[in-house]
Design an enzyme around this catalytic site. Structure first.
Site, PDB file in Angstrom:
ATOM      1  N   ASP A  70     -89.054   7.478   2.650  1.00 43.53           N
ATOM      2  CA  ASP A  70     -89.975   6.444   2.198  1.00 43.53           C
ATOM      3  C   ASP A  70     -91.406   6.804   2.562  1.00 43.53           C
ATOM      4  O   ASP A  70     -91.652   7.690   3.357  1.00 43.53           O
ATOM      5  CB  ASP A  70     -89.626   5.118   2.885  1.00 43.53           C
ATOM      6  CG  ASP A  70     -88.385   4.489   2.283  1.00 43.53           C
ATOM      7  OD1 ASP A  70     -87.970   4.924   1.204  1.00 43.53           O
ATOM      8  OD2 ASP A  70     -87.848   3.566   2.915  1.00 43.53           O
ATOM      9  N   MET A 114     -93.767  -7.606   6.300  1.00 45.87           N
ATOM     10  CA  MET A 114     -94.478  -7.693   5.022  1.00 45.87           C
ATOM     11  C   MET A 114     -95.264  -8.991   4.935  1.00 45.87           C
ATOM     12  O   MET A 114     -95.289  -9.655   3.901  1.00 45.87           O
ATOM     13  CB  MET A 114     -93.480  -7.590   3.856  1.00 45.87           C
ATOM     14  CG  MET A 114     -92.775  -6.242   3.826  1.00 45.87           C
ATOM     15  SD  MET A 114     -91.381  -6.162   2.680  1.00 45.87           S
ATOM     16  CE  MET A 114     -90.077  -6.883   3.661  1.00 45.87           C
ATOM     17  N   LYS A 122     -92.604   3.676  -1.867  1.00 45.84           N
ATOM     18  CA  LYS A 122     -92.897   2.500  -2.669  1.00 45.84           C
ATOM     19  C   LYS A 122     -94.076   1.777  -2.038  1.00 45.84           C
ATOM     20  O   LYS A 122     -93.889   0.945  -1.160  1.00 45.84           O
ATOM     21  CB  LYS A 122     -91.676   1.567  -2.720  1.00 45.84           C
ATOM     22  CG  LYS A 122     -90.606   2.049  -3.672  1.00 45.84           C
ATOM     23  CD  LYS A 122     -89.467   1.067  -3.749  1.00 45.84           C
ATOM     24  CE  LYS A 122     -88.507   1.286  -2.605  1.00 45.84           C
ATOM     25  NZ  LYS A 122     -87.420   0.330  -2.564  1.00 45.84           N
TER      26      LYS A 122
HETATM   27  N1  SAH Z   1     -86.801  -1.135   7.744  1.00 45.37           N
HETATM   28  C1  SAH Z   1     -88.107  -1.393   8.327  1.00 45.37           C
HETATM   29  C2  SAH Z   1     -88.844  -2.475   7.600  1.00 45.37           C
HETATM   30  C3  SAH Z   1     -89.241  -2.093   6.220  1.00 45.37           C
HETATM   31  S1  SAH Z   1     -90.135  -3.361   5.380  1.00 45.37           S
HETATM   32  C4  SAH Z   1     -87.936  -1.722   9.795  1.00 45.37           C
HETATM   33  O1  SAH Z   1     -86.808  -1.929  10.264  1.00 45.37           O
HETATM   34  O2  SAH Z   1     -88.926  -1.756  10.514  1.00 45.37           O
HETATM   35  C5  SAH Z   1     -91.793  -2.828   5.615  1.00 45.37           C
HETATM   36  C6  SAH Z   1     -92.496  -3.701   6.631  1.00 45.37           C
HETATM   37  O3  SAH Z   1     -92.057  -3.351   7.924  1.00 45.37           O
HETATM   38  C7  SAH Z   1     -93.975  -3.520   6.681  1.00 45.37           C
HETATM   39  O4  SAH Z   1     -94.617  -4.317   5.701  1.00 45.37           O
HETATM   40  C8  SAH Z   1     -94.291  -4.035   8.064  1.00 45.37           C
HETATM   41  O5  SAH Z   1     -94.289  -5.443   8.111  1.00 45.37           O
HETATM   42  C9  SAH Z   1     -93.085  -3.559   8.833  1.00 45.37           C
HETATM   43  N2  SAH Z   1     -93.332  -2.290   9.526  1.00 45.37           N
HETATM   44  C10 SAH Z   1     -92.707  -1.121   9.332  1.00 45.37           C
HETATM   45  N3  SAH Z   1     -93.177  -0.185  10.191  1.00 45.37           N
HETATM   46  C11 SAH Z   1     -94.105  -0.788  10.933  1.00 45.37           C
HETATM   47  C12 SAH Z   1     -94.959  -0.378  12.009  1.00 45.37           C
HETATM   48  N4  SAH Z   1     -94.930   0.870  12.497  1.00 45.37           N
HETATM   49  N5  SAH Z   1     -95.795  -1.290  12.537  1.00 45.37           N
HETATM   50  C13 SAH Z   1     -95.851  -2.550  12.084  1.00 45.37           C
HETATM   51  N6  SAH Z   1     -95.074  -2.996  11.092  1.00 45.37           N
HETATM   52  C14 SAH Z   1     -94.223  -2.126  10.518  1.00 45.37           C
END
Ligand code: SAH
Length: 475
Positions: free
Chosen positions: A251, A386, A273
């Site tokens: 991703d 998100m 995406k």
């Molecule tokens: N599978 C991922 C989430 C994917 S959805 C997980 O478990 O973390 C994508 C959202 O995840 C982003 O919009 C944000 O809100 C959050 N996110 C992912 N990585 C992040 C990071 N390093 N710091 C803060 N938010 C993060």
């Protein structure tokens, strides 16, 4: 070219007597190490530190409570000396030499016939690291790196190999054939089964591969959580599978440092995406994974955080299962946990927060996300994924659930990474987050009373100071 002074060899100690003379902590350290072997251990010392005596008793180690004599060495294969006393060390080393056995005196290389390397023990597999005794710290570093590379179960591959040796020797006449088979075996299903602890099934799989009855190598997809974006927050299993994968499908949120950890020759496919800019549809990704696995490839599907948390893993799992493709999930550190860790926020706290909810600020295709306002009404800690661009709507959803405007909020941009930024405030401030032009990394929002128990002193305010221009002008 410098040449080795110490030549590493592996010494067969099975059932043989190995003597440790001396009662010091160093003697205990040697005994601990030797206890990993199949040697018959004999501790010889009149005086011993209590921990040493206890260790010997606990591990059924023979303990002779007298000073070392030649009689103690009659049947010995190796002698280790650690009395802590220079003169006695020398005398005992002399006894060993008189008995004709190799001697190691702890910290006295001039009295020693051999040195003991640092060891990574995955019996029956062992990695020995020797630095000619010159750089123990380097050896420790190397050892830690190799430990991380070899899963604890790695030795099972050695057991599998041992159990197959003669069958392979008789089935495959040439060395080249055997090499090819071993290589395929180590990358294949039998090795996975062995690593998972099922040696019998591993042996069966290997033997049927040997008989040529399995046909083509089947592909596999690993759905791997890459964590929040720091390479060292990857799990050891994720790292190992990345090194095995033929293809890495990742991703946009997975940083290059993690993607780079794969094999140099692995194919890398980005299916990023970006929000509102779907370069590849979910259906296309599902189809891609199925196609790659059908080609017999070993596919690492790398997702940010944990694959099962807002990762669309459900669709990918369903598509792969429907196509009859083997798929495994490797969990990762999800953004909520990384964000909480960055600020030391207890996500649950006795008497304050009894639940943690993973929620999203965005519904599918821009629709209203389901579950609100009940999510807010639950009262514990809520982690909103998100949620940055929908910060205002998110606040309204909390208010609709009866959450007070002064409830503490922490937003973490780039959680878990070196460039993490913390923004603290209250629910009242939340909409300001969406308006900030200086925040464009992924943001995780934590809401709830437990947030106030984090270390927030260094956090910036959610509402930037520049939003109070009047005050700034007066000052
Ligand atoms: N599978 C991922 C989430 C994917 S959805 C997980 O478990 O973390 C994508 C959202 O995840 C982003 O919009 C944000 O809100 C959050 N996110 C992912 N990585 C992040 C990071 N390093 N710091 C803060 N938010 C993060």
């Amino acid at each position: 070219m410098p040449r080795l002074r110490f030549f590493p060899i592996s010494f067969d100690v099975a059932g043989k007597a190995v003597v440790v003379a001396g009662g010091t902590g160093a003697a205990l350290a040697k005994l601990r190490l030797l206890a990993k072997s199949q040697a018959h251990l004999r501790l010889v010392t009149a005086e011993a530190e209590p921990a040493l005596t206890a260790f010997a008793a606990e591990h059924g180690i023979e303990h002779r409570t007298s000073e070392l004599t030649l009689a103690d060495l009659a049947d010995a294969a190796l002698l280790f000396v650690a009395t802590g006393d220079k003169d006695r060390d020398a005398i005992f080393a002399g006894l060993g030499r008189a008995a004709g056995i190799p001697v190691n005196v702890v910290d006295r290389p001039h009295l020693s016939d051999f040195a003991v390397p640092a060891i990574v023990d995955r019996a029956p597999v062992a990695v020995a690291i020797s630095t000619d005794g010159l750089a123990p710290v380097l050896a420790q570093r190397l050892r830690a790196a190799i430990e991380a590379l070899l899963p604890p179960e790695f030795g099972r591959l050695g057991e599998l190999a041992r159990s197959l040796r003669s069958a392979i020797l008789s089935a495959l006449p040439t060395n080249a054939q055997r090499l090819r088979f071993w290589n395929r075996l180590i990358d294949g299903r039998a090795a996975d089964l062995a690593l998972a602890g099922n040696l019998a099934a591993a042996r069966r799989a290997a033997l049927s591969a040997l008989a040529g009855s399995t046909g083509e190598e089947a592909g596999i997809v690993w759905l791997i959580g890459a964590g929040p974006g720091a390479a060292d927050l990857l799990t050891l299993r994720a790292q190992r599978l990345l090194l095995e994968a033929d293809v890495i499908v990742h991703d946009r949120l997975v940083p290059d440092a993690v993607i780079e950890m794969g094999r140099r020759d692995a194919e890398r496919i980005g299916v990023g995406k970006a929000k509102g800019r779907h370069s590849v549809t979910q259906g296309e990704i599902d189809a891609l994974l199925v196609r790659l696995a059908r080609e017999g490839k070993r596919v690492a599907r790398l997702k940010a955080g944990d694959p099962l948390v807002f990762g669309r893993a459900g669709e990918e799992l369903a598509a792969l299962r429907a196509a009859g493709i083997r798929v495994e999930v490797v969990p990762g550190v999800t953004a909520a946990l990384a964000a909480a860790a960055d600020a030391g926020v207890p996500l649950t706290l006795r008497g304050v927060a009894a639940s943690l909810t993973f929620a999203t600020g965005h519904g599918a295709e821009g629709s209203e996300p389901a579950g609100w306002p009940a999510i807010a009404a639950a009262g514990g800690t809520v982690a909103v994924y998100m949620g940055r661009t929908a910060a205002a709507e998110t606040r309204e959803r909390f208010l609709a659930g009866g959450v007070a405007l002064e409830t503490p909020v922490l937003a973490v941009e780039n959680a878990g990474r070196a460039e993490a930024r913390l923004f603290a405030g209250t629910l009242a401030d939340l909409p300001a987050l969406a308006a900030r032009a200086d925040v464009d990394g992924p943001v995780l929002i934590l809401v709830g009373p437990a947030v106030a128990h984090g270390a927030l002193a260094d956090a910036e305010p959610i509402v930037p100071a520049a939003a109070a221009p009047v005050l700034a002008a007066v000052a």
